[in-house]
Design a protein around this motif. Structure first.
Motif, mmCIF file in Angstrom:
data_model
loop_
_atom_site.group_PDB
_atom_site.id
_atom_site.type_symbol
_atom_site.label_atom_id
_atom_site.label_comp_id
_atom_site.label_asym_id
_atom_site.label_seq_id
_atom_site.Cartn_x
_atom_site.Cartn_y
_atom_site.Cartn_z
ATOM 1 N N PRO A 190 0.828 -1.211 0.000
ATOM 2 C CA PRO A 190 0.000 0.000 0.000
ATOM 3 C C PRO A 190 0.864 1.264 0.000
ATOM 4 C CG PRO A 190 -0.040 -1.059 2.156
ATOM 5 C CD PRO A 190 0.648 -2.007 1.228
ATOM 6 N N GLN A 191 0.458 2.254 -0.761
ATOM 7 C CA GLN A 191 1.232 3.487 -0.883
ATOM 8 C C GLN A 191 1.268 4.288 0.411
ATOM 9 O OE1 GLN A 191 -0.340 5.694 -4.189
ATOM 10 N NE2 GLN A 191 0.405 4.236 -5.725
ATOM 11 N N HIS A 192 0.269 4.094 1.266
ATOM 12 C CA HIS A 192 0.205 4.878 2.499
ATOM 13 C C HIS A 192 0.338 3.988 3.732
ATOM 14 C CE1 HIS A 192 -0.955 8.285 0.046
ATOM 15 N NE2 HIS A 192 -1.919 7.551 -0.496
ATOM 16 N N GLY A 193 0.902 2.781 3.566
ATOM 17 C CA GLY A 193 1.082 1.870 4.690
ATOM 18 C C GLY A 193 2.276 2.258 5.545
ATOM 19 N N PRO A 194 2.460 1.582 6.684
ATOM 20 C CA PRO A 194 3.564 1.912 7.592
ATOM 21 C C PRO A 194 4.934 1.638 6.987
ATOM 22 C CG PRO A 194 2.418 -0.087 8.298
ATOM 23 C CD PRO A 194 1.600 0.512 7.220
ATOM 24 N N GLU A 195 5.017 0.787 5.955
ATOM 25 C CA GLU A 195 6.299 0.484 5.324
ATOM 26 C C GLU A 195 6.387 1.078 3.916
ATOM 27 O OE1 GLU A 195 6.909 -3.732 5.378
ATOM 28 O OE2 GLU A 195 7.332 -3.786 7.529
ATOM 29 N N ARG A 196 5.673 2.159 3.688
ATOM 30 C CA ARG A 196 5.573 2.704 2.326
ATOM 31 C C ARG A 196 6.923 3.117 1.748
ATOM 32 N NH1 ARG A 196 3.426 6.032 6.041
ATOM 33 N NH2 ARG A 196 4.314 8.119 6.324
ATOM 34 N N SER A 197 7.840 3.586 2.590
ATOM 35 C CA SER A 197 9.136 4.055 2.078
ATOM 36 C C SER A 197 10.147 2.929 1.916
ATOM 37 C CB SER A 197 9.716 5.128 3.004
ATOM 38 O OG SER A 197 9.927 4.608 4.299
ATOM 39 N N ASP A 198 9.927 1.822 2.605
ATOM 40 C CA ASP A 198 10.881 0.706 2.557
ATOM 41 C C ASP A 198 10.152 -0.606 2.814
ATOM 42 O OD1 ASP A 198 13.189 -0.779 2.439
ATOM 43 O OD2 ASP A 198 13.849 -0.287 4.480
ATOM 44 N N PRO A 199 9.336 -1.088 1.858
ATOM 45 C CA PRO A 199 8.568 -2.322 2.069
ATOM 46 C C PRO A 199 9.478 -3.514 2.399
ATOM 47 C CG PRO A 199 7.853 -1.191 0.076
ATOM 48 C CD PRO A 199 9.111 -0.510 0.528
ATOM 49 N N GLY A 200 9.175 -4.174 3.502
ATOM 50 C CA GLY A 200 9.945 -5.343 3.905
ATOM 51 C C GLY A 200 11.290 -5.032 4.536
ATOM 52 N N GLY A 201 11.651 -3.750 4.624
ATOM 53 C CA GLY A 201 12.973 -3.384 5.111
ATOM 54 C C GLY A 201 13.200 -3.730 6.571
ATOM 55 N N ALA A 202 12.207 -3.455 7.425
ATOM 56 C CA ALA A 202 12.358 -3.737 8.853
ATOM 57 C C ALA A 202 12.477 -5.236 9.111
ATOM 58 C CB ALA A 202 11.173 -3.152 9.621
ATOM 59 N N LEU A 203 11.692 -6.026 8.392
ATOM 60 C CA LEU A 203 11.783 -7.476 8.544
ATOM 61 C C LEU A 203 13.139 -7.983 8.073
ATOM 62 C CD1 LEU A 203 10.547 -10.243 9.167
ATOM 63 C CD2 LEU A 203 9.629 -10.265 6.837
ATOM 64 N N CYS A 204 13.611 -7.459 6.968
ATOM 65 C CA CYS A 204 14.914 -7.869 6.444
ATOM 66 C C CYS A 204 16.017 -7.560 7.464
ATOM 67 C CB CYS A 204 15.192 -7.156 5.123
ATOM 68 S SG CYS A 204 16.697 -7.705 4.292
ATOM 69 N N GLN A 205 15.956 -6.384 8.055
ATOM 70 C CA GLN A 205 16.961 -6.010 9.058
ATOM 71 C C GLN A 205 16.917 -6.953 10.255
ATOM 72 O OE1 GLN A 205 16.423 -2.464 11.714
ATOM 73 N NE2 GLN A 205 18.225 -1.698 10.610
ATOM 74 N N MET A 206 15.717 -7.274 10.720
ATOM 75 C CA MET A 206 15.577 -8.190 11.851
ATOM 76 C C MET A 206 16.192 -9.553 11.546
ATOM 77 S SD MET A 206 12.127 -9.716 13.626
ATOM 78 C CE MET A 206 12.179 -11.287 12.742
ATOM 79 N N LEU A 207 15.909 -10.059 10.341
ATOM 80 C CA LEU A 207 16.419 -11.382 9.974
ATOM 81 C C LEU A 207 17.929 -11.377 9.795
ATOM 82 C CD1 LEU A 207 13.658 -12.560 7.460
ATOM 83 C CD2 LEU A 207 13.967 -13.242 9.839
ATOM 84 N N VAL A 208 18.459 -10.319 9.201
ATOM 85 C CA VAL A 208 19.908 -10.230 9.014
ATOM 86 C C VAL A 208 20.627 -10.257 10.358
ATOM 87 C CG1 VAL A 208 21.768 -8.695 8.268
ATOM 88 C CG2 VAL A 208 19.810 -9.120 6.765
ATOM 89 N N ARG A 209 20.043 -9.626 11.362
ATOM 90 C CA ARG A 209 20.649 -9.644 12.692
ATOM 91 C C ARG A 209 20.645 -11.032 13.308
ATOM 92 N NH1 ARG A 209 17.898 -3.979 14.862
ATOM 93 N NH2 ARG A 209 19.388 -2.570 13.814
ATOM 94 N N HIS A 210 19.790 -11.898 12.803
ATOM 95 C CA HIS A 210 19.791 -13.300 13.226
ATOM 96 C C HIS A 210 20.744 -14.150 12.381
ATOM 97 C CE1 HIS A 210 16.643 -13.771 16.320
ATOM 98 N NE2 HIS A 210 16.047 -12.744 15.735
ATOM 99 N N GLY A 211 21.427 -13.528 11.447
ATOM 100 C CA GLY A 211 22.333 -14.271 10.584
ATOM 101 C C GLY A 211 21.687 -14.831 9.341
ATOM 102 N N VAL A 212 20.463 -14.394 9.048
ATOM 103 C CA VAL A 212 19.747 -14.877 7.861
ATOM 104 C C VAL A 212 20.231 -14.112 6.631
ATOM 105 C CG1 VAL A 212 17.478 -15.134 6.779
ATOM 106 C CG2 VAL A 212 17.735 -15.472 9.250
ATOM 107 N N ARG A 213 20.435 -14.816 5.534
ATOM 108 C CA ARG A 213 20.836 -14.201 4.260
ATOM 109 C C ARG A 213 19.569 -13.751 3.537
ATOM 110 N NH1 ARG A 213 23.298 -18.923 5.268
ATOM 111 N NH2 ARG A 213 25.572 -18.953 5.544
ATOM 112 N N ALA A 214 19.108 -12.565 3.881
ATOM 113 C CA ALA A 214 17.791 -12.116 3.420
ATOM 114 C C ALA A 214 17.894 -10.971 2.423
ATOM 115 C CB ALA A 214 16.943 -11.683 4.614
#
Length: 282
Positions: free
Chosen positions: A196-220
């Motif tokens: 969605p254009q006006h959603g909470p992740e509008r500027s970086d879709p999936g970015g917060a999840l990717c960061q969380m996973l990378v901190r767990h050592g996931v190749r995301a």
């Protein structure tokens, strides 16, 4: 957290070989114990009975269910004979009426790290197959991995995983439950479809999840996809094929089960089509 207890449910002798093959392979790969519930189901739901006849009909139905449970347990034990000696397993036979099926399955699923089940739709599948998955997800609060028929015998730990991400609580729960597999995978792709254009992740879709996973050592990594097909499940399936993925992670039943049963939805569509193993949670 690692998966140490896996559970599968077998409701018919003819399903035992495929169900055990897929669950056993995954249990060996995770160094986990496999609990198997072999069920005989009384599917009769009498609307009425003549005086004096109800008890007789109920006894006949339960006797038939007990015979089914014994046959299913025998088929499960025969399937287990072909598995490697290193597999740790236990089998429990039980009978239940169709109305109490969910309570029994939920009780076993509640103490399992992951429930592994075959696809609930298709030729020869009854309503109990869907009921087992829903009981594990909702009442059992367990993550469920659904194996398509063609993938069951050879499935182990996945190397290429696609996450269907839509910012929902269900999707987040599925990601957390899938972490042991995500950290072991070689590639994890976060698929965001038509954000969605006006959603909470509008500027970086999936970015917060990717960061969380990378901190767990996931190749995301993140892929933002356009909804070029009518159904979300079709887009996810095509994207998974393009990446040669061997596991899809997604939230289950963001809408009510009744709505999805009547109108359809991503969960039901994916369970009907499942081209690769799907790990889902609610």
């Amino acid at each position: 957290m690692a998966y140490k207890t896996l559970t599968t449910v077998v409701t018919a002798p003819e399903d035992a070989e495929a169900a055990i093959a897929g669950a056993a392979r995954l249990a060996l790969a995770c160094d986990a114990h496999l609990d198997i519930l072999a069920l005989g189901i009384d599917r009769t739901q009498m609307g009425y009975a003549y005086i004096g006849g109800g008890a007789v009909l109920m006894q006949v139905a339960m006797d038939r269910a007990e015979a089914d449970a014994r046959a299913t347990e025998a088929a499960v034990r025969a399937a287990l004979q072909g598995q490697p000696v290193g597999l740790r397993w236990s089998v429990e036979g039980a009978i239940t009426q169709i109305g109490a099926l969910g309570e029994l399955v939920a009780l076993r699923a509640r103490f399992s790290d992951l429930v592994v089940l075959p696809r609930p739709y298709g030729k020869g599948k009854g309503s109990e197959s869907e009921a087992v998955i829903e009981a594990a997800l909702f009442e059992g609060q367990a993550p469920v991995m659904v194996l398509p028929d063609q993938s069951a015998p050879g499935f182990g730990l996945p190397q290429r995983v696609v996450i269907g991400w839509n910012q929902s609580a269900e999707a987040m729960t599925a990601v957390r439950r899938a972490l042991p597999m995500l950290t072991a995978a070689q590639q994890v792709n976060i698929a965001v479809i038509d954000p969605p254009q006006h959603g909470p992740e509008r500027s970086d879709p999936g970015g917060a999840l990717c960061q969380m996973l990378v901190r767990h050592g996931v190749r995301a990594e993140v892929s933002v996809l356009a909804r070029t097909m009518p159904r979300i499940s079709d887009v996810l399936n095509r994207h998974a094929r393009d990446l040669n993925a061997d596991l899809l992670v997604m939230g289950a039943y963001g809408h009510s089960r009744f709505r999805e049963a009547i109108l359809g939805g991503a969960t039901r569509n994916m369970l009907e089509q499942a081209e690769l193993p799907v790990l889902m949670a609610h």
